[in-house]
Design an enzyme around this catalytic site. Structure first.
Site, mmCIF file in Angstrom:
data_model
loop_
_atom_site.group_PDB
_atom_site.id
_atom_site.type_symbol
_atom_site.label_atom_id
_atom_site.label_comp_id
_atom_site.label_asym_id
_atom_site.label_seq_id
_atom_site.Cartn_x
_atom_site.Cartn_y
_atom_site.Cartn_z
ATOM 1 N N ASP A 1 47.428 48.648 46.527
ATOM 2 C CA ASP A 1 46.483 47.609 46.939
ATOM 3 C C ASP A 1 46.992 46.235 46.521
ATOM 4 O O ASP A 1 48.001 46.129 45.807
ATOM 5 C CB ASP A 1 45.122 47.929 46.284
ATOM 6 C CG ASP A 1 43.948 47.543 47.166
ATOM 7 O OD1 ASP A 1 44.134 46.727 48.075
ATOM 8 O OD2 ASP A 1 42.846 48.067 46.925
ATOM 9 N N GLU B 1 47.361 45.435 52.205
ATOM 10 C CA GLU B 1 47.081 43.998 52.007
ATOM 11 C C GLU B 1 46.142 43.521 53.112
ATOM 12 O O GLU B 1 46.055 42.327 53.378
ATOM 13 C CB GLU B 1 48.376 43.186 51.871
ATOM 14 C CG GLU B 1 49.376 43.320 53.019
ATOM 15 C CD GLU B 1 48.994 42.509 54.235
ATOM 16 O OE1 GLU B 1 48.790 41.298 54.077
ATOM 17 O OE2 GLU B 1 48.922 43.078 55.347
ATOM 18 N N TRP B 2 45.483 44.464 53.764
ATOM 19 C CA TRP B 2 44.390 44.233 54.721
ATOM 20 C C TRP B 2 44.827 43.417 55.933
ATOM 21 O O TRP B 2 43.999 42.763 56.584
ATOM 22 C CB TRP B 2 43.203 43.544 54.018
ATOM 23 C CG TRP B 2 42.959 44.058 52.633
ATOM 24 C CD1 TRP B 2 42.439 45.280 52.301
ATOM 25 C CD2 TRP B 2 43.249 43.402 51.406
ATOM 26 N NE1 TRP B 2 42.397 45.412 50.944
ATOM 27 C CE2 TRP B 2 42.882 44.277 50.364
ATOM 28 C CE3 TRP B 2 43.796 42.151 51.066
ATOM 29 C CZ2 TRP B 2 43.037 43.954 49.015
ATOM 30 C CZ3 TRP B 2 43.940 41.836 49.715
ATOM 31 C CH2 TRP B 2 43.572 42.720 48.721
ATOM 32 N N GLY B 3 46.133 43.416 56.239
ATOM 33 C CA GLY B 3 46.620 42.676 57.406
ATOM 34 C C GLY B 3 46.677 41.170 57.199
ATOM 35 O O GLY B 3 47.071 40.442 58.111
ATOM 36 N N ASP C 1 38.071 46.069 54.511
ATOM 37 C CA ASP C 1 37.483 47.410 54.368
ATOM 38 C C ASP C 1 36.467 47.748 55.460
ATOM 39 O O ASP C 1 35.535 46.984 55.718
ATOM 40 C CB ASP C 1 36.780 47.532 53.012
ATOM 41 C CG ASP C 1 37.770 47.459 51.870
ATOM 42 O OD1 ASP C 1 38.946 47.140 52.118
ATOM 43 O OD2 ASP C 1 37.357 47.720 50.735
HETATM 44 C C1 GAL Z 1 40.151 47.707 48.502
HETATM 45 C C2 GAL Z 1 40.712 48.683 49.514
HETATM 46 C C3 GAL Z 1 39.741 49.839 49.615
HETATM 47 C C4 GAL Z 1 39.630 50.511 48.261
HETATM 48 C C5 GAL Z 1 39.204 49.480 47.219
HETATM 49 C C6 GAL Z 1 39.241 50.050 45.822
HETATM 50 O O1 GAL Z 1 41.005 46.622 48.390
HETATM 51 O O2 GAL Z 1 40.854 48.037 50.748
HETATM 52 O O3 GAL Z 1 40.197 50.758 50.599
HETATM 53 O O4 GAL Z 1 40.845 51.081 47.927
HETATM 54 O O5 GAL Z 1 40.049 48.357 47.247
HETATM 55 O O6 GAL Z 1 38.907 49.103 44.841
#
Ligand code: GAL
Length: 412
Positions: free
Chosen positions: A160, A195-197, A218
């Site tokens: 992440d 890194e969410w794109g 998310d």
């Molecule tokens: C976000 C990630 C989620 C989950 C979460 C956990 O950044 O996109 O899928 O892993 O962190 O804290």
């Protein structure tokens, strides 16, 4: 020192040097090139959306059992994945350790259990000092943590990007450092870039040694963000991922985030920001479009309590076959109108998968000429949700599509 003593010391040094060299030589090295670690999009289950921090050895074991008993494993879902909030800090040698209350027997014992069921284990860390959930993360400890994960028998790392510098150059460097560490660890471990794109991971994932790239923030358990609270739903993620289809190739898969199928608004983090739950028509659309786009398929509902509807969607072998098709191409969006979208995906056996998505809020009659999709022949049309051929010698399709429904046909 006498000559004899000198000889003894020399002999001792030589023996130590030989032992060190041979220990080094025996250190296992990962055998698979990073580009070949995920020949098809990884499939499995993740803890986060439903359980957040309410995770334990028992939950993972019961989920592994459920994956086998329900037939999910045999349908291709192989990874049991422990997301954030598993960590218990570092020991006095700086080795990352699990929370002893949640995982009293450690992760190795759990991995052994999961492997004994014919499944694989995934784990989570972050390219900073702390994860999104505020737990110990791997920045500065990449090699040590990669060795630890390898020694536990981990097969997949979701890495992440919370609490890390915003710029893309730093992200690339941090992901590459972890990919290199995984390569040196002695075990084949898939690396998921999360890194969410925001820094266009799809453009550099392969270069830094990753196998999949998250395309959005998310997922919430909802159709779309109608309340503008910042969460993303099924349609939002389809819309951000569709333009990226050309970046999809063997070993480089989009991660459209977890399937929310079966959460029914009862998940943990998936239920905030307007995540009130979806209809089964919408869940079926999520499965359809994730498969059309060659996304990673990560279930996130409670597999110990599957309903017949969950099973019908998640175990549909015909739609899974599209996701896992060996040609490895994602669908192209060829029609993008306000109320509907049409996607085409070539398949390895020469046929094509076509998806017709009613993105509008009312049922509508839609018609598609195959010629407009670049398909000029006459086709047998198979409906992969009805599991039957619905036409032969066809050059077009027309019919009613429910609000938020997606028809998926294979034309051969
Ligand atoms: C976000 C990630 C989620 C989950 C979460 C956990 O950044 O996109 O899928 O892993 O962190 O804290």
């Amino acid at each position: 020192m006498t000559l004899n003593n000198m000889r003894r010391v020399f002999f001792f040094i030589a023996v130590v040097a030989m032992m060190a060299t041979s220990a080094f030589a025996q250190q296992p090295t990962a055998t698979t090139e990073r580009g070949k670690l995920a020949p098809t999009p990884p499939m499995g289950w993740m803890t986060w959306n439903m359980f957040k921090g309410d995770i334990s050895e028992q939950l993972i074991k019961e989920t592994a059992d459920a994956m086998v008993e329900s037939g999910l494993r045999d349908a291709g879902y192989k990874y049991v994945f422990i997301d954030d909030l598993w960590q218990g800090g570092r020991d006095n040698r700086n080795n990352i350790i699990p929370d002893p209350k949640k995982f009293p027997n450690g992760i190795k014992a759990l991995a052994d259990y999961v492997h004994s069921k014919g499944l694989k284990l995934g784990i989570y860390s972050d390219a900073a000092q702390l994860t999104c959930g505020g737990c110990t993360a791997s920045y500065g400890f990449e090699e040590q943590d990669a060795r630890t994960f390898a020694s536990w028998g981990v097969d997949y790392l979701k890495y992440d990007y919370c609490n890390a510098p915003e710029d893309s150059a730093t992200a690339r460097l941090r992901y590459k450092t972890m990919a290199d560490a995984l390569s040196k660890s002695g075990r084949d471990i898939v690396l998921g870039i999360c890194e969410w794109g925001q820094r266009n991971g799809e453009e550099w994932c392969e270069h830094v040694g990753g196998q999949l790239w998250r395309t959005s923030s998310d997922v919430r358990d909802m159709w779309k963000d109608i309340v503008n609270q910042g969460g993303v739903g099924i349609l939002d993620i389809i819309n951000v991922t569709a333009p990226l289809s050309k970046q999809v190739r063997h070993g480089q898969w989009p991660d459209m985030d977890m399937l929310v199928v079966g959460l029914n608004g009862k998940g943990g983090p998936s239920s905030d920001l307007g995540g009130v739950g979806c209809t089964y028509t919408e869940y079926q659309t999520q499965m359809s479009m994730w498969c059309m786009m060659s996304s990673v398929l990560a279930l996130s509902n409670d597999l110990r309590h599957l309903t017949p509807e969950d099973k019908r969607i998640l175990l549909n072998k015909e739609i899974i076959a599209i996701d896992q098709d060996p040609l490895g191409k994602a669908a192209e969006r060829v029609v993008n109108e306000a109320g509907h979208q049409v996607f085409v995906r070539p398949l390895a056996n020469g046929s094509h998968a076509v998806a017709i998505l009613n993105s509008g809020d009312k049922a509508q009659r839609l018609s598609v000429s195959f010629k407009q999709l670049g398909l000029t022949g006459k086709y047998t049309v198979r409906d992969v949700w009805q599991h039957r051929d619905i036409a032969s010698g066809a050059t077009k399709w027309g019919g009613k599509v429910q609000a938020h429904e997606t028809k998926v046909f294979v034309l051969r």
